[in-house]
Design a protein around this motif. Structure first.
Motif, PDB file in Angstrom:
ATOM      1  N   ARG A   1       0.840  -1.194   0.000  1.00 21.45           N
ATOM      2  CA  ARG A   1       0.000   0.000   0.000  1.00 21.45           C
ATOM      3  C   ARG A   1       0.875   1.244   0.000  1.00 21.45           C
ATOM      4  NH1 ARG A   1      -4.642  -2.253   3.607  1.00 21.45           N
ATOM      5  NH2 ARG A   1      -5.639  -3.453   1.957  1.00 21.45           N
TER       6      ARG A   1
ATOM      7  N   ASN B   1      -5.800   3.830   0.577  1.00 16.95           N
ATOM      8  CA  ASN B   1      -6.018   2.952   1.721  1.00 16.95           C
ATOM      9  C   ASN B   1      -6.495   1.555   1.337  1.00 16.95           C
ATOM     10  OD1 ASN B   1      -5.333   5.055   3.411  1.00 16.95           O
ATOM     11  ND2 ASN B   1      -7.439   5.762   3.617  1.00 16.95           N
ATOM     12  N   LYS B   2      -7.062   1.386   0.153  1.00 18.95           N
ATOM     13  CA  LYS B   2      -7.665   0.102  -0.206  1.00 18.95           C
ATOM     14  C   LYS B   2      -6.925  -0.671  -1.294  1.00 18.95           C
ATOM     15  CE  LYS B   2     -12.028  -0.468  -0.096  1.00 18.95           C
ATOM     16  NZ  LYS B   2     -13.450  -0.445  -0.430  1.00 18.95           N
ATOM     17  N   THR B   3      -5.995  -0.048  -1.996  1.00 18.94           N
ATOM     18  CA  THR B   3      -5.333  -0.741  -3.105  1.00 18.94           C
ATOM     19  C   THR B   3      -3.844  -0.893  -2.844  1.00 18.94           C
ATOM     20  OG1 THR B   3      -4.963   1.328  -4.279  1.00 18.94           O
ATOM     21  CG2 THR B   3      -6.975   0.125  -4.805  1.00 18.94           C
ATOM     22  N   ASP B   4      -3.292  -1.980  -3.339  1.00 18.06           N
ATOM     23  CA  ASP B   4      -1.851  -2.224  -3.243  1.00 18.06           C
ATOM     24  C   ASP B   4      -1.197  -1.750  -4.540  1.00 18.06           C
ATOM     25  OD1 ASP B   4      -2.193  -3.359  -0.784  1.00 18.06           O
ATOM     26  OD2 ASP B   4      -2.241  -5.414  -1.523  1.00 18.06           O
ATOM     27  N   SER B   5      -1.090  -0.444  -4.703  1.00 18.88           N
ATOM     28  CA  SER B   5      -0.570   0.089  -5.957  1.00 18.88           C
ATOM     29  C   SER B   5       0.928   0.379  -5.905  1.00 18.88           C
ATOM     30  CB  SER B   5      -1.326   1.356  -6.355  1.00 18.88           C
ATOM     31  OG  SER B   5      -1.203   2.327  -5.346  1.00 18.88           O
TER      32      SER B   5
ATOM     33  N   GLN C   1      -9.345   7.160   0.008  1.00 18.79           N
ATOM     34  CA  GLN C   1      -9.781   5.771   0.002  1.00 18.79           C
ATOM     35  C   GLN C   1      -8.991   4.931  -1.002  1.00 18.79           C
ATOM     36  OE1 GLN C   1     -13.915   5.339  -0.786  1.00 18.79           O
ATOM     37  NE2 GLN C   1     -13.958   3.167  -0.270  1.00 18.79           N
ATOM     38  N   HIS C   2      -8.625   5.518  -2.133  1.00 16.41           N
ATOM     39  CA  HIS C   2      -7.881   4.760  -3.145  1.00 16.41           C
ATOM     40  C   HIS C   2      -6.559   4.242  -2.572  1.00 16.41           C
ATOM     41  CE1 HIS C   2      -6.368   3.522  -7.034  1.00 16.41           C
ATOM     42  NE2 HIS C   2      -5.252   4.173  -6.751  1.00 16.41           N
TER      43      HIS C   2
END
Length: 133
Positions: free
Chosen positions: A38, A48-52, A45-46
């Motif tokens: 992360r 906090n929620k995606t492993d980019s 939110q993007h």
């Protein structure tokens, strides 16, 4: 940067180009371990929620770099590989530091001061005079 009252009015700038990505074709993809994670920083939110974000580890040298500048994991993976390739190039170039330092000192001594190509004036750096060269 304008420095009123300062006796030195001359500014010298050195510029170098970043190497092209094609120059790193010798970097073996099998030697790199990628790990998704992360990203940190703003993004709500993007983030906090995606492993980019991506961490790249070059096994033969132990170099590690991360990339989280882009929104997609795929783009960050490419960026991490590019950063790793640049780090490897710098590692290879450390053996040539003395040669580079000697070349810099020679160029610094041979620099022709007092014969400017362009002269910029004021805080807005407006071109005042263009010399020959």
């Amino acid at each position: 940067m304008h420095r009123p009252g300062h006796k030195r009015q001359n500014w010298f700038v050195g510029v170098s180009l970043a190497p092209e990505p094609e120059a790193f074709a010798d970097l073996n993809e099998a030697d790199i371990d990628y790990q998704a994670m992360r990203a940190s920083g703003p993004g709500g939110q993007h983030v906090n929620k995606t492993d980019s974000a991506v961490r790249a580890h070059h096994r033969p040298t132990g170099l590690v770099t991360t990339a989280q500048e882009q929104r997609s994991q795929h783009a960050n993976r490419k960026l991490a590989r590019l950063k790793l390739a640049i780090m490897l190039e710098q590692l290879r170039g450390q053996s040539q530091d003395e040669t580079r330092r000697a070349q810099w000192q020679k160029n610094h001594r041979d620099l022709e001061r007092g014969n400017p190509v362009r002269v910029y004036v004021g805080t807005r750096f407006e071109l005042r005079r263009r010399g020959s060269g």
